[in-house]
Design a protein around this motif. Structure first.
Motif, mmCIF file in Angstrom:
data_model
loop_
_atom_site.group_PDB
_atom_site.id
_atom_site.type_symbol
_atom_site.label_atom_id
_atom_site.label_comp_id
_atom_site.label_asym_id
_atom_site.label_seq_id
_atom_site.Cartn_x
_atom_site.Cartn_y
_atom_site.Cartn_z
ATOM 1 N N HIS A 134 109.316 -37.659 -29.226
ATOM 2 C CA HIS A 134 110.730 -37.805 -29.593
ATOM 3 C C HIS A 134 110.869 -37.094 -30.937
ATOM 4 O O HIS A 134 109.879 -36.594 -31.494
ATOM 5 C CB HIS A 134 111.193 -39.260 -29.592
ATOM 6 C CG HIS A 134 110.488 -40.220 -30.525
ATOM 7 N ND1 HIS A 134 110.289 -39.972 -31.866
ATOM 8 C CD2 HIS A 134 109.939 -41.456 -30.299
ATOM 9 C CE1 HIS A 134 109.679 -40.995 -32.421
ATOM 10 N NE2 HIS A 134 109.427 -41.908 -31.490
ATOM 11 N N LYS A 187 111.925 -34.886 -26.270
ATOM 12 C CA LYS A 187 112.820 -35.883 -25.675
ATOM 13 C C LYS A 187 114.140 -35.998 -26.437
ATOM 14 O O LYS A 187 114.191 -35.720 -27.636
ATOM 15 C CB LYS A 187 112.127 -37.253 -25.670
ATOM 16 C CG LYS A 187 110.935 -37.299 -24.741
ATOM 17 C CD LYS A 187 110.302 -38.675 -24.665
ATOM 18 C CE LYS A 187 109.347 -38.948 -25.779
ATOM 19 N NZ LYS A 187 108.421 -40.067 -25.492
ATOM 20 N N GLY A 188 115.151 -36.435 -25.732
ATOM 21 C CA GLY A 188 116.459 -36.667 -26.352
ATOM 22 C C GLY A 188 117.523 -36.670 -25.276
ATOM 23 O O GLY A 188 117.211 -36.566 -24.095
ATOM 24 N N PRO A 189 118.810 -36.785 -25.663
ATOM 25 C CA PRO A 189 119.889 -36.774 -24.675
ATOM 26 C C PRO A 189 119.816 -35.528 -23.780
ATOM 27 O O PRO A 189 120.102 -35.592 -22.590
ATOM 28 C CB PRO A 189 121.150 -36.765 -25.535
ATOM 29 C CG PRO A 189 120.723 -37.446 -26.800
ATOM 30 C CD PRO A 189 119.294 -37.048 -27.025
ATOM 31 N N THR A 215 116.819 -33.124 -22.815
ATOM 32 C CA THR A 215 115.374 -32.937 -23.006
ATOM 33 C C THR A 215 115.022 -31.481 -22.745
ATOM 34 O O THR A 215 115.500 -30.866 -21.791
ATOM 35 C CB THR A 215 114.599 -33.886 -22.078
ATOM 36 O OG1 THR A 215 114.819 -35.224 -22.543
ATOM 37 C CG2 THR A 215 113.110 -33.604 -22.089
ATOM 38 N N ALA A 217 120.828 -36.962 -17.049
ATOM 39 C CA ALA A 217 120.322 -38.147 -17.761
ATOM 40 C C ALA A 217 121.488 -39.068 -18.064
ATOM 41 O O ALA A 217 122.613 -38.816 -17.633
ATOM 42 C CB ALA A 217 119.625 -37.722 -19.041
ATOM 43 N N LEU A 262 119.245 -44.671 -20.846
ATOM 44 C CA LEU A 262 117.790 -44.431 -20.992
ATOM 45 C C LEU A 262 117.296 -44.730 -22.407
ATOM 46 O O LEU A 262 116.085 -44.799 -22.638
ATOM 47 C CB LEU A 262 117.459 -42.972 -20.655
ATOM 48 C CG LEU A 262 117.576 -42.610 -19.175
ATOM 49 C CD1 LEU A 262 117.544 -41.102 -18.992
ATOM 50 C CD2 LEU A 262 116.453 -43.270 -18.380
ATOM 51 N N THR A 276 116.337 -47.034 -24.293
ATOM 52 C CA THR A 276 115.859 -48.425 -24.281
ATOM 53 C C THR A 276 114.347 -48.431 -24.455
ATOM 54 O O THR A 276 113.661 -47.502 -23.981
ATOM 55 C CB THR A 276 116.282 -49.123 -22.955
ATOM 56 O OG1 THR A 276 115.780 -50.455 -22.955
ATOM 57 C CG2 THR A 276 115.768 -48.422 -21.711
ATOM 58 N N ALA A 277 113.829 -49.442 -25.148
ATOM 59 C CA ALA A 277 112.396 -49.485 -25.489
ATOM 60 C C ALA A 277 111.523 -49.362 -24.245
ATOM 61 O O ALA A 277 111.720 -50.086 -23.267
ATOM 62 C CB ALA A 277 112.078 -50.792 -26.203
ATOM 63 N N GLY A 278 110.583 -48.436 -24.294
ATOM 64 C CA GLY A 278 109.650 -48.256 -23.181
ATOM 65 C C GLY A 278 110.071 -47.173 -22.207
ATOM 66 O O GLY A 278 109.296 -46.784 -21.325
ATOM 67 N N SER A 279 111.294 -46.662 -22.380
ATOM 68 C CA SER A 279 111.795 -45.617 -21.482
ATOM 69 C C SER A 279 110.914 -44.367 -21.542
ATOM 70 O O SER A 279 110.590 -43.754 -20.516
ATOM 71 C CB SER A 279 113.235 -45.304 -21.908
ATOM 72 O OG SER A 279 113.743 -44.193 -21.259
ATOM 73 N N GLY A 280 110.493 -44.008 -22.758
ATOM 74 C CA GLY A 280 109.618 -42.838 -22.919
ATOM 75 C C GLY A 280 108.231 -43.087 -22.323
ATOM 76 O O GLY A 280 107.568 -42.161 -21.838
ATOM 77 N N ASP A 281 107.797 -44.340 -22.349
ATOM 78 C CA ASP A 281 106.489 -44.681 -21.754
ATOM 79 C C ASP A 281 106.542 -44.468 -20.236
ATOM 80 O O ASP A 281 105.559 -44.037 -19.626
ATOM 81 C CB ASP A 281 106.116 -46.132 -22.086
ATOM 82 C CG ASP A 281 106.177 -46.403 -23.578
ATOM 83 O OD1 ASP A 281 105.842 -45.486 -24.356
ATOM 84 O OD2 ASP A 281 106.584 -47.515 -23.973
ATOM 85 N N HIS A 336 113.232 -38.951 -14.285
ATOM 86 C CA HIS A 336 113.509 -39.935 -15.344
ATOM 87 C C HIS A 336 115.012 -40.014 -15.605
ATOM 88 O O HIS A 336 115.588 -41.116 -15.693
ATOM 89 C CB HIS A 336 112.743 -39.494 -16.609
ATOM 90 C CG HIS A 336 112.822 -40.448 -17.738
ATOM 91 N ND1 HIS A 336 113.664 -40.257 -18.816
ATOM 92 C CD2 HIS A 336 112.161 -41.601 -17.992
ATOM 93 C CE1 HIS A 336 113.505 -41.254 -19.673
ATOM 94 N NE2 HIS A 336 112.599 -42.084 -19.195
HETATM 95 N N1 LIG Z 1 121.195 -40.863 -25.441
HETATM 96 C C1 LIG Z 1 120.290 -40.549 -24.502
HETATM 97 N N2 LIG Z 1 120.652 -39.903 -23.380
HETATM 98 C C2 LIG Z 1 119.734 -39.596 -22.444
HETATM 99 N N3 LIG Z 1 118.414 -39.880 -22.545
HETATM 100 C C3 LIG Z 1 118.004 -40.510 -23.651
HETATM 101 C C4 LIG Z 1 118.898 -40.879 -24.679
HETATM 102 N N4 LIG Z 1 118.196 -41.490 -25.665
HETATM 103 C C5 LIG Z 1 116.916 -41.515 -25.257
HETATM 104 N N5 LIG Z 1 116.799 -40.925 -24.056
HETATM 105 C C6 LIG Z 1 115.557 -40.754 -23.305
HETATM 106 O O1 LIG Z 1 114.853 -41.996 -23.308
HETATM 107 C C7 LIG Z 1 113.465 -41.789 -23.586
HETATM 108 C C8 LIG Z 1 113.106 -42.504 -24.902
HETATM 109 O O2 LIG Z 1 111.755 -42.267 -25.179
HETATM 110 P P1 LIG Z 1 111.069 -42.743 -26.542
HETATM 111 O O3 LIG Z 1 111.915 -42.370 -27.689
HETATM 112 O O4 LIG Z 1 109.674 -42.245 -26.499
HETATM 113 O O5 LIG Z 1 111.122 -44.328 -26.407
HETATM 114 P P2 LIG Z 1 109.975 -45.422 -26.235
HETATM 115 O O6 LIG Z 1 108.904 -45.081 -27.243
HETATM 116 O O7 LIG Z 1 110.652 -46.712 -26.543
HETATM 117 O O8 LIG Z 1 109.453 -45.351 -24.850
HETATM 118 C C9 LIG Z 1 113.278 -40.271 -23.638
HETATM 119 O O9 LIG Z 1 112.888 -39.775 -22.392
HETATM 120 C C10 LIG Z 1 114.662 -39.753 -24.008
HETATM 121 O O10 LIG Z 1 114.887 -38.434 -23.539
#
Ligand SMILES: Nc1ncnc2c1ncn2[C@@H]1O[C@H](COP(=O)(O)OP(=O)(O)O)[C@@H](O)[C@H]1O
Ligand SMILES: NC(=O)C1=CN([C@@H]2O[C@H](COP(=O)(O)OP(=O)(O)OC[C@H]3O[C@@H](n4cnc5c(N)ncnc54)[C@H](OP(=O)(O)O)[C@@H]3O)[C@@H](O)[C@H]2O)[C@@H](O)CC1
Length: 283
Positions: free
Chosen positions: A159, A193-195, A197, A212, A216, A218-223, A250
């Protein structure tokens, strides 16, 4: 030889990742042919993130997934998982044998010299590898030591915070250029990662995922994303393709899940998302 289900990855002329097409595995496949993946656990009381990764890797189609860690951590996993196998970590990682097609480390791993050493061991094994979260931050003070051993079958999934720690000289104002430069500097595939990616390969290929949803965040989404990439890598896809396919899946989980989405629930949505990618499905 791998004979797993596979995805056809399409990237439009505008470099936008499109819905992958899923081909069913051949009738004579078996679990090893579908690909074996290993996910490295964090220590006791920090096991949730790697468990999400392992569950996503299994659901996306790896034939078998093993969580590797210290005994105390494995006891915690054992209270939660059944289909996922558990193996105690050994000092020289002999458990990572030639049948392992992909590995992932970082979610909940802890920022430490132990994490750094395990990453270096895995890199020497030559297995396709995904580095996320603490596996990236652990190299904050010595990124060159990491980059020296990377290649185009390694995926980094930072991220923006993790990106800035590993690539402090790269300006994040333009995320596409940032990802491209990071792939060039590191020698690995970089999934920023981000809105929106961005996936960049060291040979200059670049793709963005716009499919997307803010649910998404939310905690653990990246995991979960880490598991999707790892499970796709284990099925024989190249690192760039695996990263692109996983991003789209995803994102679709976010679109389908909507309000109230949690990372635990994301894993349960994977079969639904895959079914909609089936070549003979509703597409
Ligand atoms: N505003 C958003 N719109 C779309 N996807 C998002 C947004 N914010 C976060 N994400 C996605 O959610 C995931 C968050 O991952 P990360 O930051 O590693 O969180 P964590 O460590 O809690 O798993 C990434 O895949 C990111 O692309
Ligand atoms: N269920 C579980 O067990 C879970 C366990 N988890 C595990 O927790 C560990 C820590 O991981 P982490 O991502 O929470 O924190 P980490 O990277 O150490 O620092 C965060 C700081 O970075 C910055 N920052 C800048 N941009 C950012 C962005 N886009 N997204 C996020 N942060 C951004 C921002 O700082 P700021 O810019 O505000 O100063 C922020 O304060 C790791 O092992 C992970 O796997 C989680 O996966 C959750 C589920």
């Amino acid at each position: 030889m791998l004979c797993s289900m596979s995805f056809l990855c399409t990237i439009s002329d505008e470099r936008v990742i499109e819905r992958p097409v899923l081909l069913v595995p051949p009738a004579d496949t078996h679990k090893y042919a579908r690909g074996s993946a290993m996910v490295f656990s964090g220590p006791a009381l920090h096991t949730g993130a790697s468990r999400l990764t392992a569950q996503a890797a299994l659901a996306v189609g790896a034939g078998l997934v093993t969580l590797v860690g210290e005994r105390d951590a494995l006891h915690e996993h054992a209270a939660h998982v059944t289909a996922i196998m558990l193996r105690e970590e050994d000092a020289h990682l002999a458990i990572v044998d030639e049948r392992v097609r992909a590995a992932a480390i970082g979610p909940g791993a802890g920022v430490s010299s132990h994490t750094r050493d395990t990453v270096m061991h895995l890199l020497k094994k030559g297995v396709p590898l995904l580095l996320d979260a603490d596996a990236l931050t652990s190299f904050e003070n010595c990124p060159a030591k990491l980059f020296e051993h990377l290649h185009d079958q390694i995926v980094l999934t930072p991220h923006e915070g993790e990106f800035a720690r590993l690539f402090p000289a790269i300006d994040l104002a333009d995320r596409r250029t940032a990802a491209r430069l990071a792939a060039e500097v590191s020698g690995a595939v970089v999934l920023l990662k981000g809105p929106e990616t961005v996936v960049a390969a060291p040979d200059g290929r670049l793709a963005v995922n716009r499919h997307a949803s803010p649910w998404l965040a939310t905690a653990g989404s990246g995991d979960v994303l880490t598991g999707l990439v790892c499970g796709t890598l284990a099925q024989g896809h190249t690192a760039f393709e695996a990263a692109c396919i996983a991003c789209w899946l995803h994102g679709d989980i976010g679109v389908q899940g909507g309000p109230g989405l949690t990372a635990d629930h994301m894993v349960g949505l994977i079969p639904l998302v895959l079914a909609e990618c089936l070549s003979e499905g509703k597409g």
